[in-house]
Each structure stands twice: as C-alpha cells, then as structure tokens.
Design a protein around this motif. Structure first.
Motif, PDB file in Angstrom:
ATOM      1  N   ALA A 177      45.379  39.278  32.240  1.00 40.94           N
ATOM      2  CA  ALA A 177      44.978  40.565  32.800  1.00 40.94           C
ATOM      3  C   ALA A 177      46.049  41.642  32.696  1.00 40.94           C
ATOM      4  O   ALA A 177      45.794  42.798  33.026  1.00 40.94           O
ATOM      5  CB  ALA A 177      44.589  40.391  34.262  1.00 40.94           C
ATOM      6  N   GLY A 178      47.239  41.289  32.269  1.00 34.97           N
ATOM      7  CA  GLY A 178      48.309  42.257  32.212  1.00 34.97           C
ATOM      8  C   GLY A 178      49.012  42.391  33.550  1.00 34.97           C
ATOM      9  O   GLY A 178      48.917  41.519  34.406  1.00 34.97           O
ATOM     10  N   LEU A 180      49.741  43.278  37.236  1.00 35.71           N
ATOM     11  CA  LEU A 180      48.971  43.463  38.462  1.00 35.71           C
ATOM     12  C   LEU A 180      49.935  43.745  39.610  1.00 35.71           C
ATOM     13  O   LEU A 180      50.960  43.072  39.729  1.00 35.71           O
ATOM     14  CB  LEU A 180      48.148  42.213  38.783  1.00 35.71           C
ATOM     15  N   PRO A 207      46.226  50.200  37.660  1.00 39.64           N
ATOM     16  CA  PRO A 207      44.955  49.686  37.130  1.00 39.64           C
ATOM     17  C   PRO A 207      44.623  48.287  37.633  1.00 39.64           C
ATOM     18  O   PRO A 207      43.779  47.599  37.066  1.00 39.64           O
ATOM     19  CB  PRO A 207      45.203  49.689  35.617  1.00 39.64           C
ATOM     20  N   THR A 208      45.256  47.879  38.701  1.00 35.34           N
ATOM     21  CA  THR A 208      45.100  46.498  39.170  1.00 35.34           C
ATOM     22  C   THR A 208      43.651  46.163  39.525  1.00 35.34           C
ATOM     23  O   THR A 208      43.152  45.079  39.182  1.00 35.34           O
ATOM     24  CB  THR A 208      46.014  46.250  40.381  1.00 35.34           C
ATOM     25  N   SER A 210      40.721  47.335  38.474  1.00 33.00           N
ATOM     26  CA  SER A 210      39.842  47.124  37.324  1.00 33.00           C
ATOM     27  C   SER A 210      40.260  45.892  36.530  1.00 33.00           C
ATOM     28  O   SER A 210      39.408  45.150  36.025  1.00 33.00           O
ATOM     29  CB  SER A 210      39.849  48.365  36.421  1.00 33.00           C
ATOM     30  N   ARG A 211      41.551  45.659  36.424  1.00 32.15           N
ATOM     31  CA  ARG A 211      42.020  44.476  35.696  1.00 32.15           C
ATOM     32  C   ARG A 211      41.648  43.191  36.440  1.00 32.15           C
ATOM     33  O   ARG A 211      41.310  42.177  35.822  1.00 32.15           O
ATOM     34  CB  ARG A 211      43.529  44.552  35.479  1.00 32.15           C
ATOM     35  N   GLY A 214      38.059  42.527  35.789  1.00 30.35           N
ATOM     36  CA  GLY A 214      37.896  41.966  34.449  1.00 30.35           C
ATOM     37  C   GLY A 214      38.301  40.508  34.378  1.00 30.35           C
ATOM     38  O   GLY A 214      37.664  39.700  33.691  1.00 30.35           O
ATOM     39  N   LEU A 215      39.350  40.149  35.120  1.00 27.60           N
ATOM     40  CA  LEU A 215      39.812  38.761  35.140  1.00 27.60           C
ATOM     41  C   LEU A 215      38.755  37.850  35.743  1.00 27.60           C
ATOM     42  O   LEU A 215      38.457  36.770  35.204  1.00 27.60           O
ATOM     43  CB  LEU A 215      41.114  38.669  35.935  1.00 27.60           C
TER      44      LEU A 215
END
Length: 234
Positions: A177-178, A180, A207-208, A210-211, A214-215
């Motif tokens: 997720a990149g 966070l 952007p935590t 939305s990420r 997505g996760l």
C-alpha cells in the motif's frame, strides 16, 4: 505460626516462608493477606485471572474497520485484533505478542519509520508497566526472554528508559500500500486491569485513508488459500 504472630512475638519470616505456609494451610486470599500483615509485610498484589475480552470491546475492535484496532493485555499479549491491523502491521494469526513481533519480526523492522525511536518508547512503556506491578514476576521473565531473543531490546533495556504515551503518530512503509501514517489513541480497558485498546485513524493530509481502503479491497479480492491435502496415514 499465625497465633504466635498475633501474640506479638518477635519472629522474622520471609515472603517465601509465608507463601509456603499459606499453601500448606490452604489459606484463601483474605487469610493470606492477614498472615502477611501480621508479619509486618505488604501482601503481594493478587494476579488477576485471565478473562475474555468483553463483548463490547470486541465489537469496538471489529467495528473500527476499515481502520486498524487491537487490544493488548498488561503483558502485551494480543488478545483481540481486527483484520485491518493484521494487514497493516503484519500480525498473523500466530502472532501472540506485539512486543515480540516488534523486536523479532523482519516486517516491523523493515516497514516502520523511525524504528529506533519507537523501540525506545516501547521499552520505556514496558518498564513503566513492570514498575506498576512490582509483585508480578511475569514482567521479569518477559524482559529476560526478550533480552535473549533480541539484542536490540537488550541494548535499550540496559539504558533504563521509562515513559508512557497514550497517543501519538505512527508511519510505516507497507509493501502493498505504500507509506501509511496513523494517529493512534491508547485507552484502558476497565474490565481487564492493565489491558489497553489501541485505535488507529488515518492521519489527515495524507493518502493513508484511500491506500488503506485499497489494501483491504485487494485482500478481499484474493482467492482463498487452497485446502491442504490430508497427509496419508503411514
């Protein structure tokens, strides 16, 4: 012995001897406390029996989704973990202690931003907990085991940091997720002495959120693991 103590006789006894007497005589908690007081010693705190996580707290943990939440007992064992916390922090089903996971998991070491500062804070909190329960030998055993299992824990433990934090910010680099960033709050669980509920909220301006969504969506889309074939009898 208790009758001699009640008569005010000068008898020096240790806590170990009193414990042995209490076991032999099968004294209950109140009688054991009375024996300690007669000997001029402070009775040790009774260790609370392990109890299940209250249903209301478990609903909070599960209802906090899609944000991470979990509960640790006073010895830092994970006793309730929601799905987001497992995905974000790598708490597998076999993970039983956030203290052990933090210092022995390669995932934690590689992903958590500012790991060294976080390690010092965690050890300081653990030492403060140990001081809060001086008659609980489990803290000493845990510290000894952690020193043997993790040189990093041993090094920080030897510096004797002490601290306590009920809120803060945690950032990590998740492989799926990149980066966070979460604000977290730690709350006591009144029905479980020493237990704490940790709630994580995506930090504003990052952007935590939305990420994280997505996760969780990606995890939902993953096919279930195939059932393992039964091992033939030999």
């Amino acid at each position: 012995m208790s009758s001699w103590l009640e008569q005010g006789r000068d008898i020096n006894v240790s806590a170990d001897v009193l414990d042995a007497v209490a076991r032999v005589l099968r004294l209950d908690a109140a009688e054991r406390e009375h024996l300690y007081l007669l000997a001029g010693l402070n009775p040790p705190q009774a260790r609370p029996a392990e109890r299940a996580v209250p249903a209301g707290i478990r609903r909070v943990v599960d209802g906090w989704l899609p944000r991470p939440a979990y509960v640790i007992d006073r010895h830092w064992k994970l006793i309730a973990v929601n799905r987001a916390a497992r995905l974000v922090f790598g708490y597998e089903e076999s993970a039983h202690s956030c203290l052990v996971s933090f210092f022995t998991s390669a995932h934690f070491r590689a992903s958590l931003c500012g790991w060294e500062d976080a390690a010092r804070q965690i050890v300081g909190q653990f030492r403060a907990d140990a001081a809060r329960y001086p008659d609980d030998p489990e803290f000493g055993r845990l510290a000894q085991d952690m020193c043997a299992a993790s040189p990093a824990f041993a090094a920080v433990w030897a510096e004797h940091p002490v601290g306590a934090a009920t809120e803060g910010t945690k950032s990590l680099r998740h492989p799926g997720a990149g980066e966070l960033t979460f604000d977290y709050t730690m709350l006591p669980v009144s029905d479980l002495p020493g237990a704490r509920l940790l709630l994580y909220t995506p930090a504003e301006g990052t952007p935590t959120e939305s990420r994280l969504a997505g996760l969780l969506k990606a995890a939902d889309a993953e096919p279930p693991a195939p059932a393992r074939a039964p091992v033939p009898a030999s």
